[in-house]
Motif scaffolding. Sequence first.
Motif, PDB file in Angstrom:
ATOM      1  N   VAL B 745       0.850  -1.197   0.000  1.00  0.00           N
ATOM      2  CA  VAL B 745       0.000   0.000   0.000  1.00  0.00           C
ATOM      3  C   VAL B 745       0.884   1.245   0.000  1.00  0.00           C
ATOM      4  N   THR B 746       0.891   1.951  -1.116  1.00  0.00           N
ATOM      5  CA  THR B 746       1.582   3.238  -1.216  1.00  0.00           C
ATOM      6  C   THR B 746       0.534   4.264  -1.628  1.00  0.00           C
ATOM      7  N   PRO B 747      -0.074   4.948  -0.654  1.00  0.00           N
ATOM      8  CA  PRO B 747      -1.202   5.831  -0.999  1.00  0.00           C
ATOM      9  C   PRO B 747      -0.786   6.948  -1.956  1.00  0.00           C
ATOM     10  N   SER B 748      -1.729   7.345  -2.803  1.00  0.00           N
ATOM     11  CA  SER B 748      -1.490   8.515  -3.653  1.00  0.00           C
ATOM     12  C   SER B 748      -1.467   9.756  -2.781  1.00  0.00           C
ATOM     13  N   PRO B 749      -0.424  10.559  -2.905  1.00  0.00           N
ATOM     14  CA  PRO B 749      -0.323  11.736  -2.031  1.00  0.00           C
ATOM     15  C   PRO B 749      -1.325  12.829  -2.362  1.00  0.00           C
ATOM     16  N   HIS B 750      -1.875  12.823  -3.576  1.00  0.00           N
ATOM     17  CA  HIS B 750      -2.772  13.930  -3.947  1.00  0.00           C
ATOM     18  C   HIS B 750      -4.228  13.539  -3.955  1.00  0.00           C
ATOM     19  N   HIS B 751      -4.543  12.264  -3.771  1.00  0.00           N
ATOM     20  CA  HIS B 751      -5.948  11.826  -3.789  1.00  0.00           C
ATOM     21  C   HIS B 751      -6.507  11.921  -2.370  1.00  0.00           C
ATOM     22  N   PRO B 752      -7.735  12.405  -2.229  1.00  0.00           N
ATOM     23  CA  PRO B 752      -8.269  12.638  -0.871  1.00  0.00           C
ATOM     24  C   PRO B 752      -8.196  11.416   0.041  1.00  0.00           C
ATOM     25  N   ILE B 753      -8.392  10.221  -0.507  1.00  0.00           N
ATOM     26  CA  ILE B 753      -8.289   9.037   0.356  1.00  0.00           C
ATOM     27  C   ILE B 753      -7.086   8.172  -0.023  1.00  0.00           C
ATOM     28  N   GLY B 754      -6.259   8.644  -0.939  1.00  0.00           N
ATOM     29  CA  GLY B 754      -5.025   7.919  -1.278  1.00  0.00           C
ATOM     30  C   GLY B 754      -5.210   6.764  -2.226  1.00  0.00           C
ATOM     31  N   ALA B 755      -6.417   6.640  -2.835  1.00  0.00           N
ATOM     32  CA  ALA B 755      -6.686   5.498  -3.719  1.00  0.00           C
ATOM     33  C   ALA B 755      -6.214   5.803  -5.135  1.00  0.00           C
ATOM     34  N   LYS B 756      -5.864   4.731  -5.873  1.00  0.00           N
ATOM     35  CA  LYS B 756      -5.285   4.928  -7.209  1.00  0.00           C
ATOM     36  C   LYS B 756      -6.067   4.258  -8.327  1.00  0.00           C
ATOM     37  N   GLY B 757      -6.951   3.330  -8.012  1.00  0.00           N
ATOM     38  CA  GLY B 757      -7.635   2.576  -9.074  1.00  0.00           C
ATOM     39  C   GLY B 757      -6.936   1.250  -9.299  1.00  0.00           C
ATOM     40  N   VAL B 758      -7.713   0.216  -9.610  1.00  0.00           N
ATOM     41  CA  VAL B 758      -7.119  -1.125  -9.719  1.00  0.00           C
ATOM     42  C   VAL B 758      -7.691  -1.976 -10.852  1.00  0.00           C
ATOM     43  N   GLY B 759      -8.840  -1.604 -11.383  1.00  0.00           N
ATOM     44  CA  GLY B 759      -9.553  -2.521 -12.283  1.00  0.00           C
ATOM     45  C   GLY B 759      -8.770  -2.929 -13.511  1.00  0.00           C
ATOM     46  N   GLU B 760      -7.857  -2.088 -13.943  1.00  0.00           N
ATOM     47  CA  GLU B 760      -7.155  -2.363 -15.196  1.00  0.00           C
ATOM     48  C   GLU B 760      -5.736  -2.863 -14.981  1.00  0.00           C
ATOM     49  N   SER B 761      -5.218  -2.694 -13.760  1.00  0.00           N
ATOM     50  CA  SER B 761      -3.840  -3.132 -13.487  1.00  0.00           C
ATOM     51  C   SER B 761      -3.579  -4.563 -13.939  1.00  0.00           C
ATOM     52  N   PRO B 762      -4.473  -5.504 -13.625  1.00  0.00           N
ATOM     53  CA  PRO B 762      -4.151  -6.890 -13.962  1.00  0.00           C
ATOM     54  C   PRO B 762      -4.064  -7.142 -15.459  1.00  0.00           C
ATOM     55  N   ASN B 763      -4.776  -6.366 -16.255  1.00  0.00           N
ATOM     56  CA  ASN B 763      -4.642  -6.538 -17.700  1.00  0.00           C
ATOM     57  C   ASN B 763      -3.326  -5.930 -18.175  1.00  0.00           C
ATOM     58  N   VAL B 764      -2.988  -4.765 -17.631  1.00  0.00           N
ATOM     59  CA  VAL B 764      -1.745  -4.086 -18.021  1.00  0.00           C
ATOM     60  C   VAL B 764      -0.526  -4.928 -17.638  1.00  0.00           C
ATOM     61  N   GLY B 765      -0.536  -5.448 -16.429  1.00  0.00           N
ATOM     62  CA  GLY B 765       0.608  -6.240 -15.985  1.00  0.00           C
ATOM     63  C   GLY B 765       0.533  -7.697 -16.405  1.00  0.00           C
ATOM     64  N   GLY B 766      -0.686  -8.182 -16.590  1.00  0.00           N
ATOM     65  CA  GLY B 766      -0.850  -9.604 -16.865  1.00  0.00           C
ATOM     66  C   GLY B 766      -0.367 -10.010 -18.238  1.00  0.00           C
ATOM     67  N   VAL B 767      -0.647  -9.179 -19.247  1.00  0.00           N
ATOM     68  CA  VAL B 767      -0.274  -9.554 -20.611  1.00  0.00           C
ATOM     69  C   VAL B 767       1.239  -9.762 -20.733  1.00  0.00           C
ATOM     70  N   PRO B 768       2.068  -8.799 -20.291  1.00  0.00           N
ATOM     71  CA  PRO B 768       3.513  -9.078 -20.371  1.00  0.00           C
ATOM     72  C   PRO B 768       3.955 -10.242 -19.496  1.00  0.00           C
TER      73      PRO B 768
END
Lengths: 286, 806
Positions: B745-768
């Motif tokens: 967990v490395t919170p986003s410093p500029h987002h009010p609750i530190g969240a970054k989004g996750v729904g697409e990460s596994p496709n971006v990282g999974g293909v390679p």
Amino acid sequence: MIPAGFEYHRPTDVASAIEILKTHGDEARVVAGGHSLIPMMKLRMADLAHLIDLQDIEGLKGIEIGAETVSIGAMVTQHELITHAGLSEALPIIREAALQIADPQVRYLGTVGGNVANGDPGNDMPGLMQCLDATYVIEGAEGSRTVSARDFYQSAYFTAREDDEILTRIEIPRLPAGTGYAYEKQKRKIGDYATAACGALVTMQGGTCTAASVAMTNLSDTPVWSEEAGAALVGTSCGPDAVAAAVAASLAAINPTQDNRGPVEFKRHVAGVIIRRAIEGAVARA
Amino acid sequence: MKDAVDTPETRSAGLKGMGCARKRVEDVRFTQGKGNYVDDIQLDGMLFGDFVRSPYAHARVISINAEAALALPGVVAVLTAADLAPLGLHWMPTLAGDKQMVLADGKVLFQGQEVAYVIAEDRYIAADAVELVEVEYEELPVVVDPFKALEPDAPILREDIAGNMEGAHGPRRHDNHIFTWEQGDKDATEAVLAEADVVAEEMIYYHRTHPCPLETCGCVASMDKVTGKLTLWGTFQAPHAVRTVAALISGIAEHNIRVISPDIGGGFGNKVGVYPGYVCSIVGSIVTGKPVKWIEDRMENLMSTAFARDYWMRGKIAATKEGKITGLWCHTTADHGGFDACADPTKFPAGFMNICTGSYDIPVAYLAVDGVYTNKAPGGVAYRCSFRVTEAAYFIERMIEVLAIKLNMDAAELRRINFIRADQFPYQSALGWEYDSGDYHTAWDKALKAVDYAGLRAEQAQRIEDFKAGKTRKLMGIGLTHFTEIVGAGPVKNCDILGLGMFDSCEIRIHPTGSAIARLGTISQGQGHATTFAQIIASEIGIPADDITLEEGDTDTAPYGLGTYGSRSTPVAGAATAMAARKIRAKAQMIAAYLLEVHDDDVEFDIDRFVVKGAPERFKTMKEIAFAAYNQAIPGLEPGLEAVSYYDPPNMTYPFGAYICVADVDVDTGEVGIRSFYALDDCGTRINPMIIEGQVHGGLTEALAIALGQEIAYDDMGNVKTGTLMDFFLPTAWETPNYTTDHTVTPSPHHPIGAKGVGESPNVGGVPAFSNAVHDAFRPFGLTQSHMPHDHWRVWQTANKLGLHG
């Protein structure tokens, strides 16, 4: 993906179904599980005015395990082939092959009669029935006749069945003691036809092969039963040389074509692997 | 109302706020077949539209004869370009600054292109009528290769803009050329390449594929001629943007258009764009005075609406002989099909491809992208990724492997020595981004340890020995990936689509009894917004998530927003949700202070209540405050308790992750068996761990599909070879491996609750990760690069070329 309009018939006996077929000629087709015909109608590649649904015909159902012969009604589903205890004991290769057809939802509807009668080279049951030396019972207006599975297939979608006949039952001789079996299939994914598939039966007595049968699926425009492959095994101990000879004989009998599954040289290579696995699997179980 | 016996832990747990693995509230209706999708909508007198489509990839339309179709009982109308032209609707603007034919205007440019639109009383009659429309074509030479499209004598595809050498994104150098987009420092990068110890060069192709959501695209258009109002239900990932675009195209005033996205059965980028079906249905409803429904079938979906990828990426990567990367160069040839209908922010015609420096501290870099027209379907959408981020991640993660081969180095170590260090954030990348936060070394070390990386390499070495000794025909591959995404578009100062700024919004109303409704400018297509956004509000203002209704997708009721794609819902609308909740909390504090007869500064928020500082027995719960807000006259305050926030993010967010895939590759059959897959994701603050895990599983499965077989393939005549699910690979449970998920967990410093989004990460990282595993299996035998998809015959072909078949 919407078919053209058609009349829907639902007879309750074979004679009525044949009568409808005779009345409408090539404008009519029978439908069993529908997994081949319905998509073709939706694509408007099959355009027929009369569709005859066979599902209410009791005479086309049921599996009978006789002392010499197993009889399977054309409307028996693949799901029934898998779950019928007597059949699994008598001819376990049928269950093994049926489990490799598509997915459970397809197998609840897909029938053995539709699978063998349609003449689609991708279907698994035709090759399997050739391997088992099954006989098809075919009924028409003139009565009933039988055709060996090994003589039934002429080319893709062309068979020995006439347009106004219905394939009603499949008769399969029971296998001698000491018979091992295997059905091997490579496919890209669930629901796909085989890149290569092979059924093998090997009977061993006292360490020597007394009978063998090898048949292949989707490697030519019809299923391919290789008499030479069986002959290469009979009289041997089914060691590596005999198996290699049987594989070579099988490969000599196929004629695969390029499609999205791959080019010919790839299919021939895979076929060699799948055929060898099937034969070795059958030998190991004999 | 006094519940002093409750401990802070039980009060907090009762909220089901952030961090809670709350069950998805949507699933009650979805699992019971009670969803309400666009094809469930039934209106009185509704008509059905269906397309006549081109069987050819490139042809002139000589004539269209609809007489026989119109003679069929039940056929109401047949629209052609000639009918739409007087309205100016035979062409429409694309999201990429190009224009696209709504119906074939003189010619067709891809197989499956819309030629005529049949309207009939039911969908069966419409399908019959489609067959009766006679279209005469004159076939033209087909161009399916983007490199051949740019040859001097290539046929001109877009005759409508022939000779116009100024495109939406700058000069064009060929009639089939769309744009060139350059980023970074070309001269400095080439200088580094010229002097480097080592330069690895490779062409990396990311093939054309398709998002293929379970529900295809569709709409219902209903023009009420009495009120002048148009209601448009549809599978829209951006309903508000669709309303604005519809107003601009049709001339109907925006207040007279109501766009509703009902339940959507998956989008993955397929439902961002505007398609001819929507325009024709609107026109059809205006012309007939009746509602018109249009629903794609599966083949239409795969052939015509919004492909993804199709990037040819030539890369050069420079390094010292110790493996420190000194520069990166990339030239991409982007196949956009017959029209440039990519869904990217206006200033980014190749999306965020300039995130292609990845997770690495690369001092200098240069990127150029050439967009090209071919006789293929338009689209170029971000299939479960932010704009072109999966292409970028695949490119750099392949180039790292290629460099590792060149250096004869372990690819894990090569990554480690080049990662941006935690103390370098915020990090300015050579291609122009400011990475907000990250801790790559911690994630990487955790991942390598979790999979026993050294043990895997030892096992692989043994396998190679066994293979060479003839004991096995299966090779073992270890696929490594460390990806960095850029999501949450985006700051309005540089992110807009068709001039619409990419902020997002949330409106919250607290009811007098202390429950609430929240409405957002986004729209869930399966992400579980109704579950997770309620959790944000629950934690921010102390109302149980179960007491909060969440609504999206109706432009008459929801605040304006740019929709859901590019993992932007949580980074942008999620931030708006937190900010709106904080406005409510600020007012609640004043109300609580009044009720408790103390100064505003003397009360503080505590889970679900405001308490008097130093006197915890004196408090007012949010329920009490809500009731008072509506029913008690409070000096200086308006009645009510609600707020709206429009959030313009100061920066993107940069989720990252470390994925390791272990595969067994059968050199004879070409089968790739995934033995294990470890996925560590860092998406900052985690709102709902269960939904994150579900997102990761889903995204990895789509990545598996893309890497191992899913493609939109064309033959030389431009025929789609993979237009049905028989040939287009959509994995089922049977093909899906087990996944092991993990996180930092490395919170986003500029987002009010530190969240970054996750729904697409596994496709971006999974293909390679999947692709690298296949490559890695063959690395000891001399393989540097083989293009995806790694289906059976292509893997077999790789083995065959390497001489592994004896």
